[in-house]
Design a protein around this motif. Sequence first.
Motif: not given
Length: 153
Positions: A8-13, A138-141
């Motif tokens: 999820i984080a990878g996709a968002i970032g 963005f990935a961290i959040y």
Amino acid sequence: MSLKRIIIAGAIGTTFMTLYSYWASKKEREQFLEPALLNELAEDAEVLPEAVDEETNPAGWAGHYGQGVVFVAAYYYLYRNALQKPSVAKGIFAGAVSGIIGIAIWEAMFRMSKNPPKTERYRYYRQLFIAHLIFSTFAIYGYRLPDVVKQLR
């Protein structure tokens, strides 16, 4: 390790990084789109089919998003605290490190290519560095997003 959170984080970032790259490409009138550049580089590989359209070929997109997941997995192992307690400062730090690594990887790919993409590298690397700052923040959040969604229920 939560593989779901990392994906999820990878996709968002990666999504926010790519949006920035689209904007920078239009502004600079240069090809800065990572999936398109990956597809151009893949044309040198004899084992891969030729790309019909560099911007829409799924191979470049899969590679781009896959690399985003790999970067977040590295964050997990190196910066667990940043993922558990995200902040803009932690995102910028991780992005700066990622940006330098990303630039080194792209430079290596360009040098190994028989016919590298035609892009002004200094300008590309400048936008790539900024794109990694955006990606990592963005990935961290995004890593914490499942917790936020759970709290909203």
